[in-house]
Structure formats: C-alpha cells, structure tokens
Design a protein around this motif. Structure first.
Motif, short mmCIF file in Angstrom:
data_model
loop_
_atom_site.label_atom_id
_atom_site.label_comp_id
_atom_site.label_asym_id
_atom_site.label_seq_id
_atom_site.Cartn_x
_atom_site.Cartn_y
_atom_site.Cartn_z
N TYR A 1 -4.22 10.62 2.81
CA TYR A 1 -4.27 9.19 3.17
C TYR A 1 -5.62 8.83 3.76
CZ TYR A 1 -3.61 5.49 6.72
OH TYR A 1 -3.75 4.40 7.54
N ALA B 1 -1.52 -1.26 1.83
CA ALA B 1 -0.82 -0.56 0.74
C ALA B 1 -0.85 0.95 0.97
CB ALA B 1 -1.47 -0.91 -0.60
N LEU B 2 -1.99 1.48 1.39
CA LEU B 2 -2.09 2.91 1.66
C LEU B 2 -1.19 3.30 2.82
CD1 LEU B 2 -5.96 3.47 1.29
CD2 LEU B 2 -4.15 4.22 -0.28
N ARG C 1 1.63 1.77 3.74
CA ARG C 1 3.03 1.75 3.28
C ARG C 1 3.36 3.01 2.50
NH1 ARG C 1 1.88 -3.73 2.29
NH2 ARG C 1 1.43 -3.28 0.10
N THR C 2 2.43 3.45 1.65
CA THR C 2 2.66 4.67 0.86
C THR C 2 2.81 5.88 1.77
OG1 THR C 2 1.45 3.80 -1.03
CG2 THR C 2 1.71 6.19 -0.91
N ASP D 1 6.16 5.74 3.56
CA ASP D 1 7.25 6.07 2.63
C ASP D 1 7.29 7.58 2.38
OD1 ASP D 1 7.95 3.41 2.45
OD2 ASP D 1 6.91 3.07 0.54
N ASP D 2 6.12 8.18 2.20
CA ASP D 2 6.07 9.63 1.98
C ASP D 2 6.56 10.40 3.20
OD1 ASP D 2 5.05 9.16 -0.52
OD2 ASP D 2 2.97 9.60 0.02
#
Length: 413
Positions: free
Chosen positions: A85, A133-134, A136-137, A140-141
C-alpha cells in the motif's frame, strides 16, 4: 504533517498562503478583508492532496492489530499488505509532485496564476481520489484476514482512522488528541474492564463530533483561482469549524481526566505529559536542547564532574521549562477562546489565519522559552571540551538529516 509558519503580513492587502507539496503561492484576499490589521498565517500541510489523503502509517497498523487482537501470522500479513500500500502511495505522491512542478513551470512561462491554481486543485483532487481508493483497498484486504470475532471489532479501527484523518485538519489546540495513542505511550499493555468501557464511551462521542464537524471551506473560485469571493460565507464556515473543534477538544480533555484516574498511579504523569504533547505539540515536543543534553550524556569521555554538570543543567532546564510551557499553553488557549482565528482548505492543506496582534502573554511566553533554550545550550556547551563540542555538533547535524529524511519520506504519521 508539518506545521509551517509564514510570519506576518501587515497593511491593506492581506495575504493567504496556499501550500502544495512544498510549493507556495501567494493569493490576494479580496477587498472585503483588505483593512488595517495584522495577519499571521500558517499551514498544516499533508503531502498528498487534501482531506483524508494522509497515508495510513505502519504505527497505525500496529495499533489496529492490538485493537483487533491479531496473532503473529495475521500481523505479518497486515504489515506485508501495508508495504505494498505504501509503495503505491509513494508512487502516487511522486506523480503528484511531478505534475505540480510541470504546472508551476508552465504557469511561470505563461504568467498565469489562475491556471496554476486550477492545476493545483485538479491535481489535489486526483490525488485525494487515488489515496482514498488505495486506503479502501487496504482496509478491505485487512478485514479479509480477520476471524468472525475480530471482524466484529473492526468498527473500532474505522473510528480510529477517522480520528487520524480529522487530526490533520484540527484548528484548535487539543482537537487532534487521540486518547488511544496517549494510553499506548503512557501505559502500553495496560488493560482493565473499566478502561475498556471508558474508551468505548470516548470513541463513540469523538466519532459523533468528528462526523458532525463541517468541512473546511476550500480555496478556489475567486479571481485568479484565489480565495472564495463569498467572504461572509468563509468567515461563517471558519467560525463553525472553530466551534466544532472546541467541542472535540473539550471532549478530549473531559475523557482524559476520567481515563487518567483509571490508570496505574505510576503511569498518570506520563499520560498527562503525552496528552500535553499531542494537544500543544509546538510547546511540549522535545526541544533540540533536550536532544543535545541526551547526546552529551551519551559521550563516553565525560569526566565525573561533567556528568554531574550535565545532570544539573538538565534538571534546571526541566524545572524552568515546566513553568514557562504552562504559561505558553494557557496563553494559546486564551487566544483561541477569544476568537479572531480560523482555517480553510487550500491546495491539499489547511491554512490557519489569525488576525490582529498576538496577545502579549503569548509573545512573552514564547520569548521566555526561546531564551531559556539558548541559555541552556550555552551552559551545556561551556561544560564541554572543544572536541566534545565538535561531537555534539556532528550529532546535531546527523539528527537533523534523519529528521529531514523521515519528513520527506513520511508514511502519514
């Protein structure tokens, strides 16, 4: 995040300061604010493009791990995901810097300030979208590796992240305090049912106040991409944000008193020191002279007499600084309570504005601390040999280089 001061602008044409990734551009305030007054501007700059753009730090991930109860395997996986990230965030920041530099050069060649501001706003918006966006990813991960029981606690992580983001837009002293981080410093590993209940109450109230806080007024829209034309709306928004910030600061202070009483007695002084450091970082952060004294105490060729001198100098400094720092922080609170200051968003940062002369108590307290620091540095150096002074100078230079490196490649902490 960095605190940057730009001094005073006096006269009929007041100035605002826009800061983006180390680029600064002066923007004239329209006539409604053009009056005889003194403006002090400072910008809190988050390299990365505005609200919520600061990266999640490794330290934050480690705090999330404690909240969630991750085991060693899960923590290792979370940190590996965080490395990926951060690599993406750093590339996005590099792209932003490249775009800003190109926009600056183009604006200079065309003498087009309005075009520069438009490019700044567009690049900041793109960076903000990318970073969100990064984030949120990554979240989520992280959630994907949790057990069902751990997933139920993920709401605490989400609240913690909102506090981190909100702290970057604080406009009032004490608004950016996070009591969870204070406890982590003052009483790491301490757990008790009463403390857990108190923290739940604190987190819920702070989350409500943070989400109710109005967004800062954005720059742009005026002539040449300058400040908003609707000055009355800007002033009203500043006032609303200040009032909201005071509510958050008051809640932090109120809950801090309750939580401090629940800690072991030996941890309470450390809790108060860390609270003060977060509430008034400029006042209570470790000063350079204290770092110099630590470096001096670590010298391997000090004589017994020198060690005694260094210890006495340190004790004297801490005693005198404690009194001055209390005056300084009280003066800041009084200035904020009196009003006359505010903030707005500009170019990916928060620009702080204080109008009028600074209160005498604030000026005097800051001057007293500066004089104490200088006097103590002189006392320390006079106790050293010439060779030792050279080693202290080298240690100071190395420390400054490391701090610059950490700042330029910061991970959002």
């Amino acid at each position: 995040m960095r605190d940057l001061s730009f001094g005073r602008v006096t006269g009929r044409a007041c100035a605002a300061v826009v800061l983006v990734c180390g680029l600064a551009a002066g923007v004239l305030v329209p006539g409604a604010l053009a009056q005889e007054q003194r403006i002090v501007t400072s910008g809190r700059v988050s390299i990365g493009g505005g609200s919520g753009a600061g990266a999640i730090s490794r330290a934050s991930v480690e705090r999330y791990a404690v909240m969630l109860g991750l085991d060693e395997t899960q923590l290792a996986a979370a940190l590996t995901m965080h490395e990926g990230y951060m690599a993406q965030m750093k590339e996005a920041r590099a792209e932003l810097r490249r775009g800003m530099e190109e926009a600056r050069r183009a604006a200079e060649e065309a003498d087009d300030r309005g075009g520069l501001m438009e490019s700044i706003n567009k690049a900041s918006s793109t960076m903000r979208t990318t970073s969100q966006a990064l984030e949120r990813t990554f979240m989520d991960d992280l959630r994907a590796i949790l057990t069902e029981a751990q997933s139920e606690r993920f709401v605490r992580v989400e609240r913690a992240r909102r506090r981190e983001v909100a702290a970057r837009e604080a406009t009032v002293s004490g608004e950016d305090v996070d009591l969870g981080r204070v406890i982590a410093v003052a009483a790491p590993g301490f757990a008790a049912p009463e403390l857990a209940e108190a923290m739940d109450s604190y987190e819920l109230e702070l989350d409500r106040l943070i989400q109710a806080r109005p967004e800062p007024m954005a720059m742009g829209g005026g002539p040449g991409g300058g400040m908003p034309i609707d000055i009355e709306k800007m002033q009203a928004t500043m006032k609303e944000r200040s009032e909201a910030g005071k509510k958050i600061a008051e809640a932090n202070d109120r809950h801090a008193r309750k939580i401090e009483a629940l800690l072991p007695e030996e941890a309470r002084a450390a809790f108060r020191r860390e609270f003060d450091r977060q509430a008034f970082p400029r006042v209570f952060r470790e000063p350079a002279v204290m770092k110099d004294m630590a470096a001096a105490a670590a010298l391997d060729d000090l004589t017994p007499e020198q060690r005694t001198q260094v210890a006495e100098i340190r004790d004297s400094y801490e005693r005198d600084a404690r009194v001055i720092n209390e005056r300084w922080s009280n003066a800041i609170r009084e200035q904020e309570s009196a009003g006359g200051s505010g903030a707005f968003a500009g170019g990916g940062g928060i620009v702080m504005i204080s109008s009028g002369d600074e209160p005498e108590a604030l000026v005097e307290a800051r001057k007293a601390r500066r004089e104490l620091d200088e006097k103590t540095k002189e006392r320390l150096e006079s106790a050293m040999s010439e060779k030792q002074r050279e080693r202290l100078k080298k240690a100071r230079e190395d420390r400054a280089a490391k701090e610059r490196e950490a700042e330029s490649g910061g991970d959002g902490e």
